[in-house]
Design an enzyme around this catalytic site. Structure first.
Site, PDB file in Angstrom:
ATOM      1  N   SER A  76      23.607  44.846  57.143  1.00 25.58           N
ATOM      2  CA  SER A  76      23.285  45.709  56.010  1.00 25.58           C
ATOM      3  C   SER A  76      23.805  45.088  54.729  1.00 25.58           C
ATOM      4  O   SER A  76      24.632  44.181  54.751  1.00 25.58           O
ATOM      5  CB  SER A  76      23.922  47.089  56.206  1.00 25.58           C
ATOM      6  OG  SER A  76      23.592  47.630  57.469  1.00 25.58           O
ATOM      7  N   SER A  78      23.211  43.892  50.335  1.00 26.92           N
ATOM      8  CA  SER A  78      22.293  43.209  49.427  1.00 26.92           C
ATOM      9  C   SER A  78      21.924  41.811  49.897  1.00 26.92           C
ATOM     10  O   SER A  78      20.800  41.352  49.663  1.00 26.92           O
ATOM     11  CB  SER A  78      22.923  43.143  48.024  1.00 26.92           C
ATOM     12  OG  SER A  78      24.172  42.472  48.061  1.00 26.92           O
ATOM     13  N   GLY A 133      26.340  40.561  56.122  1.00 29.55           N
ATOM     14  CA  GLY A 133      27.107  40.210  54.944  1.00 29.55           C
ATOM     15  C   GLY A 133      28.553  40.633  55.093  1.00 29.55           C
ATOM     16  O   GLY A 133      28.994  41.073  56.162  1.00 29.55           O
ATOM     17  N   ASP A 135      32.147  42.088  52.470  1.00 31.75           N
ATOM     18  CA  ASP A 135      32.726  42.363  51.161  1.00 31.75           C
ATOM     19  C   ASP A 135      33.769  41.314  50.801  1.00 31.75           C
ATOM     20  O   ASP A 135      33.982  41.020  49.630  1.00 31.75           O
ATOM     21  CB  ASP A 135      33.354  43.759  51.149  1.00 31.75           C
ATOM     22  CG  ASP A 135      32.325  44.841  51.402  1.00 31.75           C
ATOM     23  OD1 ASP A 135      31.279  44.833  50.731  1.00 31.75           O
ATOM     24  OD2 ASP A 135      32.548  45.690  52.279  1.00 31.75           O
ATOM     25  N   LYS A 145      34.479  44.745  55.715  1.00 35.65           N
ATOM     26  CA  LYS A 145      33.115  45.225  55.612  1.00 35.65           C
ATOM     27  C   LYS A 145      33.145  46.743  55.475  1.00 35.65           C
ATOM     28  O   LYS A 145      34.149  47.372  55.763  1.00 35.65           O
ATOM     29  CB  LYS A 145      32.288  44.805  56.837  1.00 35.65           C
ATOM     30  CG  LYS A 145      31.994  43.319  56.869  1.00 35.65           C
ATOM     31  CD  LYS A 145      31.190  42.914  58.109  1.00 35.65           C
ATOM     32  CE  LYS A 145      29.928  43.717  58.299  1.00 35.65           C
ATOM     33  NZ  LYS A 145      29.037  43.666  57.125  1.00 35.65           N
ATOM     34  N   GLY A 146      32.016  47.282  55.043  1.00 32.53           N
ATOM     35  CA  GLY A 146      31.926  48.731  54.938  1.00 32.53           C
ATOM     36  C   GLY A 146      31.818  49.248  53.524  1.00 32.53           C
ATOM     37  O   GLY A 146      31.845  50.458  53.311  1.00 32.53           O
ATOM     38  N   GLY A 148      29.239  49.381  51.890  1.00 32.35           N
ATOM     39  CA  GLY A 148      28.009  50.165  51.883  1.00 32.35           C
ATOM     40  C   GLY A 148      28.022  51.339  52.845  1.00 32.35           C
ATOM     41  O   GLY A 148      27.034  52.083  52.936  1.00 32.35           O
ATOM     42  N   GLU A 154      27.569  48.395  62.094  1.00 30.85           N
ATOM     43  CA  GLU A 154      27.601  46.941  61.902  1.00 30.85           C
ATOM     44  C   GLU A 154      28.510  46.275  62.928  1.00 30.85           C
ATOM     45  O   GLU A 154      28.183  45.219  63.472  1.00 30.85           O
ATOM     46  CB  GLU A 154      28.085  46.617  60.488  1.00 30.85           C
ATOM     47  CG  GLU A 154      27.088  46.967  59.398  1.00 30.85           C
ATOM     48  CD  GLU A 154      27.654  46.819  58.011  1.00 30.85           C
ATOM     49  OE1 GLU A 154      26.865  46.763  57.050  1.00 30.85           O
ATOM     50  OE2 GLU A 154      28.886  46.766  57.874  1.00 30.85           O
ATOM     51  N   LYS A 172      32.786  36.356  47.366  1.00 34.97           N
ATOM     52  CA  LYS A 172      33.371  37.011  48.531  1.00 34.97           C
ATOM     53  C   LYS A 172      34.346  36.115  49.296  1.00 34.97           C
ATOM     54  O   LYS A 172      34.932  36.541  50.280  1.00 34.97           O
ATOM     55  CB  LYS A 172      32.246  37.459  49.481  1.00 34.97           C
ATOM     56  CG  LYS A 172      31.113  38.239  48.826  1.00 34.97           C
ATOM     57  CD  LYS A 172      31.606  39.503  48.170  1.00 34.97           C
ATOM     58  CE  LYS A 172      30.491  40.272  47.471  1.00 34.97           C
ATOM     59  NZ  LYS A 172      29.440  40.738  48.369  1.00 34.97           N
TER      60      LYS A 172
END
Length: 283
Positions: A76, A78, A133, A135, A145-146, A148, A154, A172
């Site tokens: 998930s 961008s 992806g 963060d 991650k997370g 979003g 994920e 990142k």
């Protein structure tokens, strides 16, 4: 023509004395030249640079890791938009037989919109590769991650894959978690437990744990699973494997956004158009 008009014409027709031609006051003043505006060369906006970097990383990962007759986990965020674009283009051009398993509602929509084959973990519990992806990525390929809100699904999809590959832009990339990403570690919690869980996390590890509030709706963010998210802002480096295990043992916690020892390779799109590749350390 009136008399007044003839007088004006006569006066204008009289020659000027020679002495007056040499007088500075009588000389016609030259018209000032218009000032030339300098040409402005603006640098390419950093947002466009970051988007191009995301695209480079996503394309490299899909080209290097996706083959015919594979089941692919789709993450998930961008950067994954570009990964699905590339996957769909290759499927059309190379006639690839690829099945996709989504990690979120967003991923599911992307797969369907691009005409790719959508499946799930009931039918395909084992994936050949998952691409997602992050963060933030540290030197050991430990991830946060997370951002979003899709961390639990994920992590499930990544855990079902033989190979888990991360795609990100240069912003990142960190030596240690917390250098670039300042919003903390997401923790998905059952709604009724968000207060005791937040207090327990702070008591164990310090920092602060805040309920993530929504932007376009009143109240908190609600995940695809119907839960809340706490963002734990830590104050120092930790043993992330131990922290992840300890937080998951707190009643009411569903999952954390710490991905420890899961990613085997990361692709970073750089500002200068290169793609840097980092492999996980061999233990």
């Amino acid at each position: 023509m009136s008399f007044g008009s003839r007088v004006v014409f006569a006066r204008l027709a009289q020659p000027l004395p020679a002495s007056s031609l040499s007088s500075p006051a009588a000389r016609p003043r030259p018209r000032p030249r218009p000032r030339r505006r300098p040409l402005l060369f603006t640098a390419r906006p950093r947002t466009n640079m970051a988007e191009e970097a995301k695209k480079l990383a996503a394309y490299a990962a899909v080209d290097n890791h996706v083959q015919n007759n594979q089941v692919v986990g789709v993450g998930s965020g961008s950067t994954i938009v570009y990964a699905v674009d590339r996957l769909a283009a290759r499927a059309r051009q190379e006639k690839l037989n690829v099945v996709c398993v989504a990690s979120s509602f967003q991923a599911r929509q992307l797969i369907v919109q691009h005409g790719l084959t959508l499946s799930d973990l009931d039918r395909h519990p084992e994936l050949d590769v998952a691409i997602d992806g992050a963060d933030e990525v540290d030197a050991d390929l430990t991830l946060i991650k997370g951002g979003g809100g899709c961390l639990t699904q994920e992590k499930i999809v990544a855990g079902c894959a033989r190979h888990f590959v991360v795609v990100a832009d240069y912003r990142k990339d960190s030596d240690a978690l917390g250098q670039q990403w300042k919003k903390g570690v997401p923790v998905e919690v059952v709604p009724m437990a968000h207060v005791p869980v937040s207090r327990r996390i702070v008591r164990l590890f310090g920092g602060e744990a805040n309920l993530r509030m929504a932007v376009s709706k009143a109240g908190p963010v609600v995940t695809d699973n119907g839960n809340f998210i706490l963002d734990w802002k830590f104050e120092r480096a930790h043993n992330w494997k131990d922290v992840n295990a300890a937080i998951k043992m707190i009643p009411g916690v569903l999952e954390t956004g710490l991905f420890v020892g899961m990613a085997e390779r990361a692709y970073f799109g750089m500002e200068d158009g290169r793609v840097e590749v980092r492999d996980a350390p061999v233990n």
